[in-house]
Write an enzyme that holds these catalytic residues in place. Structure first.
Site, PDB file in Angstrom:
ATOM      1  N   ASP A  13       2.563   6.946  -1.151  1.00 30.83           N
ATOM      2  CA  ASP A  13       1.777   6.997  -1.247  1.00 30.83           C
ATOM      3  C   ASP A  13       0.643   7.001   0.081  1.00 30.83           C
ATOM      4  O   ASP A  13       0.043   7.419   0.428  1.00 30.83           O
ATOM      5  CB  ASP A  13       0.386   6.056  -2.202  1.00 30.83           C
ATOM      6  CG  ASP A  13       0.737   4.502  -1.786  1.00 30.83           C
ATOM      7  OD1 ASP A  13       1.390   4.290  -0.640  1.00 30.83           O
ATOM      8  OD2 ASP A  13      -0.798   4.310  -2.134  1.00 30.83           O
ATOM      9  N   ASP A  18       2.218   5.245   5.764  1.00 27.36           N
ATOM     10  CA  ASP A  18       3.075   5.836   4.719  1.00 27.36           C
ATOM     11  C   ASP A  18       3.832   6.741   5.712  1.00 27.36           C
ATOM     12  O   ASP A  18       4.695   7.270   5.878  1.00 27.36           O
ATOM     13  CB  ASP A  18       3.110   6.646   3.214  1.00 27.36           C
ATOM     14  CG  ASP A  18       2.960   5.231   2.187  1.00 27.36           C
ATOM     15  OD1 ASP A  18       3.380   4.918   1.313  1.00 27.36           O
ATOM     16  OD2 ASP A  18       1.127   5.086   2.609  1.00 27.36           O
ATOM     17  N   ASN A  42      -3.255   4.902  -2.226  1.00 25.33           N
ATOM     18  CA  ASN A  42      -3.941   5.310  -1.319  1.00 25.33           C
ATOM     19  C   ASN A  42      -5.266   6.681  -1.007  1.00 25.33           C
ATOM     20  O   ASN A  42      -6.195   5.692  -1.436  1.00 25.33           O
ATOM     21  CB  ASN A  42      -3.135   5.691   0.292  1.00 25.33           C
ATOM     22  CG  ASN A  42      -2.633   4.645   0.228  1.00 25.33           C
ATOM     23  OD1 ASN A  42      -3.147   3.080   0.578  1.00 25.33           O
ATOM     24  ND2 ASN A  42      -1.420   4.472   1.558  1.00 25.33           N
ATOM     25  N   THR A 127       7.116   2.844  -0.908  1.00 23.40           N
ATOM     26  CA  THR A 127       5.809   1.845  -0.258  1.00 23.40           C
ATOM     27  C   THR A 127       4.535   2.122  -0.576  1.00 23.40           C
ATOM     28  O   THR A 127       3.306   2.382   0.142  1.00 23.40           O
ATOM     29  CB  THR A 127       6.130   2.852   1.257  1.00 23.40           C
ATOM     30  OG1 THR A 127       6.197   4.185   0.844  1.00 23.40           O
ATOM     31  CG2 THR A 127       6.875   2.348   2.265  1.00 23.40           C
ATOM     32  N   PHE A 168      -2.013  -4.845  -1.193  1.00 22.82           N
ATOM     33  CA  PHE A 168      -3.579  -3.456  -1.297  1.00 22.82           C
ATOM     34  C   PHE A 168      -1.336  -2.735  -3.328  1.00 22.82           C
ATOM     35  O   PHE A 168      -1.805  -2.517  -4.406  1.00 22.82           O
ATOM     36  CB  PHE A 168      -3.032  -2.381  -0.992  1.00 22.82           C
ATOM     37  CG  PHE A 168      -3.927  -1.339  -2.154  1.00 22.82           C
ATOM     38  CD1 PHE A 168      -4.608  -0.991  -2.201  1.00 22.82           C
ATOM     39  CD2 PHE A 168      -2.981   0.168  -2.171  1.00 22.82           C
ATOM     40  CE1 PHE A 168      -5.507   0.673  -3.423  1.00 22.82           C
ATOM     41  CE2 PHE A 168      -3.100   0.864  -2.503  1.00 22.82           C
ATOM     42  CZ  PHE A 168      -4.117   1.019  -3.325  1.00 22.82           C
ATOM     43  N   ASN A 169      -0.412  -2.476  -2.806  1.00 25.48           N
ATOM     44  CA  ASN A 169       0.586  -1.532  -3.573  1.00 25.48           C
ATOM     45  C   ASN A 169       0.422  -2.737  -5.128  1.00 25.48           C
ATOM     46  O   ASN A 169       0.968  -2.091  -5.537  1.00 25.48           O
ATOM     47  CB  ASN A 169       1.949  -1.502  -2.575  1.00 25.48           C
ATOM     48  CG  ASN A 169       1.852  -0.810  -1.494  1.00 25.48           C
ATOM     49  OD1 ASN A 169       0.627   0.227  -1.833  1.00 25.48           O
ATOM     50  ND2 ASN A 169       2.286  -0.683  -0.646  1.00 25.48           N
ATOM     51  N   HIS A 242       2.416  -1.326   7.941  1.00 28.80           N
ATOM     52  CA  HIS A 242       3.713  -2.255   6.491  1.00 28.80           C
ATOM     53  C   HIS A 242       3.892  -1.355   6.285  1.00 28.80           C
ATOM     54  O   HIS A 242       5.985  -2.172   6.149  1.00 28.80           O
ATOM     55  CB  HIS A 242       2.152  -1.830   5.611  1.00 28.80           C
ATOM     56  CG  HIS A 242       1.046  -3.030   6.382  1.00 28.80           C
ATOM     57  ND1 HIS A 242       1.196  -4.409   6.131  1.00 28.80           N
ATOM     58  CD2 HIS A 242      -0.134  -2.319   5.706  1.00 28.80           C
ATOM     59  CE1 HIS A 242      -0.613  -4.674   6.280  1.00 28.80           C
ATOM     60  NE2 HIS A 242      -1.054  -3.767   6.303  1.00 28.80           N
ATOM     61  N   ASP A 243       4.230   0.213   6.111  1.00 26.33           N
ATOM     62  CA  ASP A 243       5.123   0.707   5.387  1.00 26.33           C
ATOM     63  C   ASP A 243       6.410   1.115   6.515  1.00 26.33           C
ATOM     64  O   ASP A 243       7.908   0.895   6.251  1.00 26.33           O
ATOM     65  CB  ASP A 243       5.221   2.213   4.471  1.00 26.33           C
ATOM     66  CG  ASP A 243       3.611   1.691   3.914  1.00 26.33           C
ATOM     67  OD1 ASP A 243       3.672   0.628   3.337  1.00 26.33           O
ATOM     68  OD2 ASP A 243       2.936   3.034   3.234  1.00 26.33           O
TER      69      ASP A 243
END
Length: 313
Positions: A13, A18, A42, A127, A168-169, A242-243
């Site tokens: 997203d 990402d 996102n 992701t 969040f994900n 993160h991703d």
């Protein structure tokens, strides 16, 4: 790309981290990126789909198709992270236009067809919220057994970032995450407990800028925007990568420490909604359904990230 390159599909997203993750994958000969699949998260699906095309344009990869997927979670109301990623998801100036429009096929169908065409060979790097993946698993019950593995950036062994309990994900579609974690698929989880250790500090952002290419400059600009949010919200010197760490988990799994454990996703209303309940010590005596990252060599990770992004235009 080498003859032994691992076939992968990216599902996410974008969202600025990402985009950095997908640029890392596109720059890496260890993987053959078969397609980018967009999902809600996102920002809204039309923006995540466009941002996938922008990432390909930045990488000079007009050969990789983009597919739009699901525009909402399975059951819950949609979430947005525009306060973190900006209204468009890619808060940088003078970004290129996508070089090709999205394909006509739906991302869920693409996932199913790609796995059936390559039984046991395809890796799915997710992701974002797992809505596309869960729908594919429901439509094609054979799919979990056909994938080489699913590597997901999401969840946490401890704290959340969208609520005290939920990342969040996971929170954006916990019912989809529950489908994936109970599917029997070979699954690796790269959660906040390790990604929050990989911070794009001012020094690291400057190193990206000093690469001297357009991708390095854009990544530096995106992560500078990101840093402001993380300083205010978490007191960190920069945003967490993160991703990109989920992509690194496929490229260089030795950079992370892994632990097999049982993970359950809380789908009940209340303060733990969306939490990934990770049985670190096996106290529930349930069989492991995932390998969860519990440690990371963040210095080596960032060194390799820089080396790969330097290869791009």
């Amino acid at each position: 790309m080498t003859h032994s390159a691992l076939p992968v599909i990216m599902d996410g997203d974008p969202g600025l981290d990402d985009a950095v993750a997908w640029l890392l994958a596109l720059a890496s000969p260890e993987v053959q990126v078969l397609g980018l699949c967009a999902v809600h998260g996102n920002v809204a699906l039309p923006l995540t789909t466009r941002n996938a095309g922008v990432a390909l344009a930045l990488a000079g990869r007009g050969d990789v198709p983009v597919y739009a997927g699901t525009d909402r979670p399975l059951l819950r109301a949609p979430l947005s992270a525009a306060t973190v990623h900006g209204d468009t998801g890619l808060p940088a100036a003078h970004l290129p236009e996508p070089v090709r429009p999205p394909e006509a096929g739906h991302a869920v169908t693409v996932l199913i067809d790609a796995a059936r065409a390559r039984p046991g060979a395809l890796t799915l790097i997710a992701t974002g919220p797992l809505t596309n993946v869960a729908l594919a698993f429901r439509l094609a019950p054979d799919l979990p057994g056909l994938l080489r593995e699913v590597v997901w950036m999401g969840g946490s062994t401890g704290h959340g970032n969208s609520t005290p309990a939920a990342e969040f994900n996971a929170l954006a579609d916990p019912h989809a995450a529950a489908v994936v974690f109970t599917s029997g698929a070979t699954l690796r989880m790269v959660g906040l407990n390790v990604t929050m250790q990989c911070v794009a500090s001012p020094e690291r952002i400057e190193a990206l800028r000093q690469l001297g290419n357009r991708c390095g400059e854009v990544c530096a600009e995106l992560l500078t925007f990101y840093a402001g949010v993380y300083r205010q919200r978490y007191g960190l010197s920069g945003g967490a990568l993160h991703d990109p760490l989920a992509v690194a988990a496929v490229l260089w799994p030795e950079l992370l420490t892994w632990q097999a454990m049982h993970v359950e996703v809380d789908t009940q209303p209340g303060p733990n909604f969306g939490r990934t309940v990770c049985d670190l010590y096996g106290v529930r005596h349930q069989p492991a359904n995932a390998h969860v990252a519990v440690g990371v060599d963040d210095e080596s990770f960032f060194t390799r990230l820089l080396e790969r992004l330097a290869r791009l235009p």
